[in-house]
Design an enzyme around this catalytic site. Structure first.
Site, PDB file in Angstrom:
ATOM      1  N   ASP A 196      11.879 -32.807  39.931  1.00  0.00           N
ATOM      2  CA  ASP A 196      12.141 -33.043  38.508  1.00  0.00           C
ATOM      3  C   ASP A 196      11.129 -32.344  37.599  1.00  0.00           C
ATOM      4  OD1 ASP A 196      14.356 -34.562  39.115  1.00  0.00           O
ATOM      5  OD2 ASP A 196      13.231 -36.440  39.173  1.00  0.00           O
ATOM      6  N   GLY A 216      22.241 -40.344  37.374  1.00  0.00           N
ATOM      7  CA  GLY A 216      22.682 -40.044  38.737  1.00  0.00           C
ATOM      8  C   GLY A 216      22.066 -40.998  39.739  1.00  0.00           C
TER       9      GLY A 216
HETATM   10  C1  S3P Z   1      15.726 -39.490  42.611  1.00  0.00           C
HETATM   11  C2  S3P Z   1      15.966 -38.409  43.414  1.00  0.00           C
HETATM   12  C3  S3P Z   1      16.094 -37.031  42.904  1.00  0.00           C
HETATM   13  C4  S3P Z   1      15.549 -36.889  41.488  1.00  0.00           C
HETATM   14  C5  S3P Z   1      15.969 -38.017  40.597  1.00  0.00           C
HETATM   15  C6  S3P Z   1      15.500 -39.347  41.160  1.00  0.00           C
HETATM   16  C7  S3P Z   1      15.664 -40.821  43.209  1.00  0.00           C
HETATM   17  O1  S3P Z   1      17.463 -36.685  42.902  1.00  0.00           O
HETATM   18  O2  S3P Z   1      15.957 -35.665  40.923  1.00  0.00           O
HETATM   19  O3  S3P Z   1      15.448 -37.878  39.286  1.00  0.00           O
HETATM   20  O4  S3P Z   1      15.183 -41.769  42.551  1.00  0.00           O
HETATM   21  O5  S3P Z   1      16.078 -40.967  44.367  1.00  0.00           O
HETATM   22  P1  S3P Z   1      18.210 -36.115  44.222  1.00  0.00           P
HETATM   23  O6  S3P Z   1      18.274 -37.171  45.223  1.00  0.00           O
HETATM   24  O7  S3P Z   1      19.581 -35.724  43.735  1.00  0.00           O
HETATM   25  O8  S3P Z   1      17.400 -34.925  44.621  1.00  0.00           O
END
Ligand code: S3P
Length: 444
Positions: free
Chosen positions: A327, A100
């Protein structure tokens, strides 16, 4: 993936965890270093890069968009970027696998280049919401040409030829969303502002400054920030040193707390205050975690951590702490299972849209191993006990953190804990099994 492809793994209780180790580089910083390097004309370098599958997908995507990336040693990379708004038309779709972060940040980065890009991912990533990043990017002039239901992958985005700066009040506490808007804002003239009600990890802000961009970050309300970026900067090549990932360190750390007699040193763990919610919580629970020498490593604080097996008690974890440990809830829930009394973790709505529905997956992991657990609204409530039966098989749902948390659990339960699939651990923590075995863990 069908059943035949799965690689199960079992954790068993054994002797104490002992030694000194360093977990791989931070995932958030690794993605950002590659993307910002790719948006900067000239040669940037990265050392300590996390070479997990998620980050390697980002590297491949940056190459497909015209940047030159070369691996010159273990974790050492050289990047020659294309400049802000300089991405080339990629020949095929960009595949982000399970990631993601890589996907959402890259969507933001290309939104300011006049190219049309298709984003694809695995079954887990294809279920995750992308509308949250598409909304502000459309306001900035990008256009969604095609997307699956609710703006999900596969999606095709046409970047803006003349992106417009916006002020965006983020509806969810998400560093990925904030970062997507700021990366798109690099190509827009004037000021792009993101307002967040709850401060999320600020690696993008720090790294933008490190590459020469002008950016201010001010407090907003009780827990929030207002971040303003001056658009169209001349980014300057930079050298990035990636510290060890606190979200990966969390697994051996909790294992050492739970396995009697353990005494472990974790070297150079990043201690950015927007990432240390787990340390705060574990200390409140009674964990002995000593901070050894601290230093500044390329704009981020790092510290050695010495962890010794500890008797834990249940606590109430406030919702406003969740962005700083978002996380870490699966492994915190494992720690809570062995604590005396109840642990209530509040405000976990965002866990539902991680690599799996992590709220349900965490509860199911504990239940399968004899722990009493409840979900009440967005809260997770764990009834701890000094001994936990174990003996369950945990469904990991393509989620690396569920897989690692379950294995940590099995190191301390009366009976072994088996996970249905260990393959996804490689997305964020390559070498996890070997590292844990070297410390004394029985994983087979
Ligand atoms: C991250 C933000 C978080 C986290 C992901 C890494 C990042 O997600 O859960 O593992 O590197 O910006 P969200 O922005 O969806 O909260």
């Amino acid at each position: 993936m069908n059943r035949a492809d799965l690689t199960p793994l079992t954790a068993r209780r054994g002797g104490p965890l002992q030694g000194r180790t360093r977990v791989p580089g931070d995932k958030s910083i690794s993605h950002r270093a590659l993307i910002l390097g790719a948006m900067t004309v000239g040669e940037s370098t990265v050392a300590g890069l996390l070479e997990g599958e998620d980050v390697l997908h980002t590297a491949a995507a940056m190459r497909a968009l015209g940047a030159r990336l070369e691996r010159t040693g273990e974790g050492v990379w050289r990047i020659n970027g294309v400049g802000v708004a300089g991405f080339a038309q990629s020949l095929g779709p960009l595949d982000f696998g399970n990631s993601g972060t890589g996907c959402r940040l890259a969507i933001g980065a290309v939104a300011g280049s006049p190219v049309t890009t298709t984003f694809i991912g695995d079954a887990s990533l294809s279920k995750r919401p992308m509308r949250r990043v598409l909304d502000p990017l459309e306001q900035m002039g990008a256009r969604v040409i095609e997307a699956a239901d609710g703006g999900r992958l596969p999606l095709t985005l046409q970047g803006a030829a003349d992106p417009v700066p916006i002020t965006y009040e983020s509806p969810v506490p998400s560093a990925q969303l904030k970062s997507a808007v700021l990366l798109a804002g690099l190509a827009a003239p004037g000021e792009t502002t993101v307002i967040e009600a709850e401060a999320t990890r600020d690696h993008t802000e720090r790294m933008l400054r490190h590459f020469g961009a002008k950016l201010t970050s001010k407090p907003h309300g009780e827990h929030g920030r207002r971040i303003t970026l001056q658009g169209q900067p001349e980014l300057e090549p930079a050298n990035v040193l990636v510290p060890a990932d606190p979200s990966s360190a969390a697994f051996p750390l909790v294992a050492a707390l739970l396995v009697p007699g353990s005494d472990l040193i974790l070297d150079a763990v990043m201690t950015n205050p927007l990432r240390t919610g787990l340390l705060t919580t574990l200390r409140e629970m009674g964990a002995t975690i000593e901070t050894l020498a601290t230093r500044d490593d390329g704009g981020e604080e790092v510290a050695g951590l010495r962890v010794t097996a500890s008797k834990l008690k249940g606590v109430d974890v406030p919702a406003e702490r969740s962005p700083s440990m978002i996380d870490e809830y699966p492994v915190l829930a494992v720690a809570a299972s062995f604590a005396e009394g109840v642990t209530r973790m509040r405000g976990l709505k965002e866990l539902r849209v991680k690599e799996s529905d992590r709220l349900e997956a965490t509860a199911a992991m504990l239940r399968a191993n004899g722990v009493t657990v409840e979900i009440e609204g967005d809260d997770l409530i764990v009834q701890g006990k000094a001994t936990v039966a174990g003996g369950g098989e945990v469904a990991t749902h393509m989620d690396h953190r569920i897989a690692m948390a379950a294995l940590v659990m099995g190191l301390a339960t009366d009976n072994p804990v088996r996970i249905d699939d260990s393959a996804f651990i490689a997305t964020s923590f390559p070498g996890f099994v070997e590292l844990m075995r070297a410390l004394g863990a029985d994983l087979a």
